[in-house]
Design an enzyme around this catalytic site. Structure first.
Site, PDB file in Angstrom:
ATOM      1  N   GLU A  63       2.807 -14.919  -1.516  1.00 42.64           N
ATOM      2  CA  GLU A  63       1.985 -13.872  -2.530  1.00 42.64           C
ATOM      3  C   GLU A  63       3.258 -13.612  -3.559  1.00 42.64           C
ATOM      4  O   GLU A  63       3.267 -13.906  -4.424  1.00 42.64           O
ATOM      5  CB  GLU A  63       1.464 -12.622  -1.723  1.00 42.64           C
TER       6      GLU A  63
ATOM      7  N   HIS B  43      -8.944  -6.162   3.337  1.00 42.13           N
ATOM      8  CA  HIS B  43      -8.070  -5.071   4.189  1.00 42.13           C
ATOM      9  C   HIS B  43      -9.051  -4.073   4.061  1.00 42.13           C
ATOM     10  O   HIS B  43      -9.278  -3.304   2.997  1.00 42.13           O
ATOM     11  CB  HIS B  43      -7.121  -4.795   3.451  1.00 42.13           C
TER      12      HIS B  43
HETATM   13  N1  HPA Z   1      -0.383  -8.113   0.549  1.00 46.34           N
HETATM   14  C1  HPA Z   1       0.194  -7.498   1.596  1.00 46.34           C
HETATM   15  N2  HPA Z   1      -0.047  -6.729   2.288  1.00 46.34           N
HETATM   16  C2  HPA Z   1      -1.251  -5.879   1.970  1.00 46.34           C
HETATM   17  C3  HPA Z   1      -1.940  -6.295   1.118  1.00 46.34           C
HETATM   18  C4  HPA Z   1      -1.655  -7.596   0.150  1.00 46.34           C
HETATM   19  O1  HPA Z   1      -2.102  -8.019  -0.747  1.00 46.34           O
HETATM   20  N3  HPA Z   1      -3.058  -5.602   0.908  1.00 46.34           N
HETATM   21  C5  HPA Z   1      -3.058  -4.768   1.986  1.00 46.34           C
HETATM   22  N4  HPA Z   1      -1.739  -4.721   2.504  1.00 46.34           N
HETATM   23 ZN    ZN Z   2      -4.242  -9.026   1.567  1.00 49.49          ZN
END
Ligand code: HPA
Ligand code: ZN
Length: 339
Positions: A199, A18
């Site tokens: 995640e 990002h």
């Molecule tokens: N997960 C979800 N959204 C995000 C992440 C991440 O690791 N990094 C920046 N936005």
């Molecule tokens: Zn990410």
């Protein structure tokens, strides 16, 4: 030691990063001064000390706050070029980077400012470093579908610069299905599709990303391992998983690096790659992520080569563009294991 030399030599592609997460505290202060924006920190050390997170949301709260210093095209260009130079120093040769336009338009910075700045930075990186790149617009999943559709509409004049769309931000409670209609519309625009899934969210979210969003990569995907039918599906389709080891550690997705699932993923035949996610917040760029797993999971040179090869195979480069990198990786690993 030897592994670190191999890691340094391997060409790599970065597929999960990002841009706003590459904002180093030093640049944050410089931009705060430049733009007369106040930030709730006195020093760079104080900023770094605040980067202790026990979950994704704690990180996101600070991440959105940090973006406030990004105001003008030049700010986005400086951010982008700084990341590209740092990645290039780790022998990253191709990047497919995310940006979060809603994090900017929500505070009055226009889509034009954001895209102009980022594409300017990527263009300079191409000229200065020979680094190739593609850009992925991420929708913030904690916001509603209407907001995402409005963002797509605002992005329409810039679609020549945008290769694909992604889905990020707070995962639990915001399943991929919430954006099924949006992603269908993006598909009609010829945009490629990826999504963060698994995640913190359950395997069900990975199924949804595949079946309802029709993604061609899963970002993270750690929790897919809880569902063996899902693993079979991912293996059979060679679905890329863009894994982010230091991110997983910092956000407590894993308790310690020895418990990271990356080696298990490779052993199960999953197409995993290594990525830095938000390197300014999580303690390292590409090679630091490689080094962390290489050491903690006792990876062999062949694993490191496989991870580097997977990064190119999973990228959106053409086959003709991928092949020289795959050949180079083969050669380096062979040389390395021969000595
Ligand atoms: N997960 C979800 N959204 C995000 C992440 C991440 O690791 N990094 C920046 N936005
Ligand atoms: Zn990410």
């Amino acid at each position: 030691m030897t592994n670190n030399r191999l890691i340094e030599r391997l060409p790599k592609a970065e597929l999960h990063m990002h841009l706003e997460g590459s904002l180093e505290p030093e640049l944050m202060f410089e931009l705060a001064r430049r733009n007369n924006v106040s930030i709730p920190f006195e020093s760079v050390d104080e900023v770094r000390a605040a980067y202790e997170f026990s979950n994704l949301q704690e990180f996101l709260d600070i991440y959105y706050q940090g973006m406030a210093v990004l105001q003008r095209p030049a700010d986005f260009e400086d951010l982008t070029l700084a990341y590209c130079r740092r990645a290039h120093a780790d022998r990253v040769r191709h990047v497919e980077v995310f940006f979060d336009p809603q994090g900017h338009t929500k505070r009055g910075v226009s889509m034009d400012t954001v895209v102009q700045g980022i594409t300017g930075g990527l263009e300079r990186a191409r000229e200065e470093l020979g680094l190739s790149s593609q850009l992925i617009l991420c929708f913030l999943r904690h916001l509603d579908e209407a907001d995402a559709f409005e963002t797509l509409r605002e992005a329409e004049p810039y679609l020549e610069h945008i290769a694909g769309v992604g889905l990020d931000s707070s995962e639990v409670g915001h399943p991929p299905s919430k954006f099924a209609r949006l992603f269908a519309e993006c598909g009609k625009h010829g945009l490629r599709r990826v999504a963060h899934a698994g995640e913190e969210g359950p395997p069900e979210y990975v199924w949804q990303a595949l079946d309802e969003l029709e993604v061609e990569r899963i970002d993270h995907g750690n929790r897919a391992l809880e569902d063996s039918a899902l693993v079979d599906r991912l293996v059979d389709s060679a679905m890329p998983l863009t894994v982010c080891p230091l991110s997983n550690l910092k956000l407590c997705v894993v308790d310690d690096m020895q418990a990271h699932p990356l080696r298990t993923m490779l052993d199960r035949g999953l197409n995993a790659s290594v990525n830095s996610d938000d390197p300014a917040y999580f303690g390292g760029y590409m090679n630091a992520n490689f080094a962390a797993v290489a050491q903690s999971l006792a990876l062999e040179p062949s694993h490191l080569g496989e991870l580097a090869a997977n990064s190119f195979r999973s990228s959106w480069l053409s086959d003709a563009q991928k092949q020289p990198f795959l050949d180079e990786i083969d050669l380096i690993v062979t040389e390395f294991t021969a000595v």
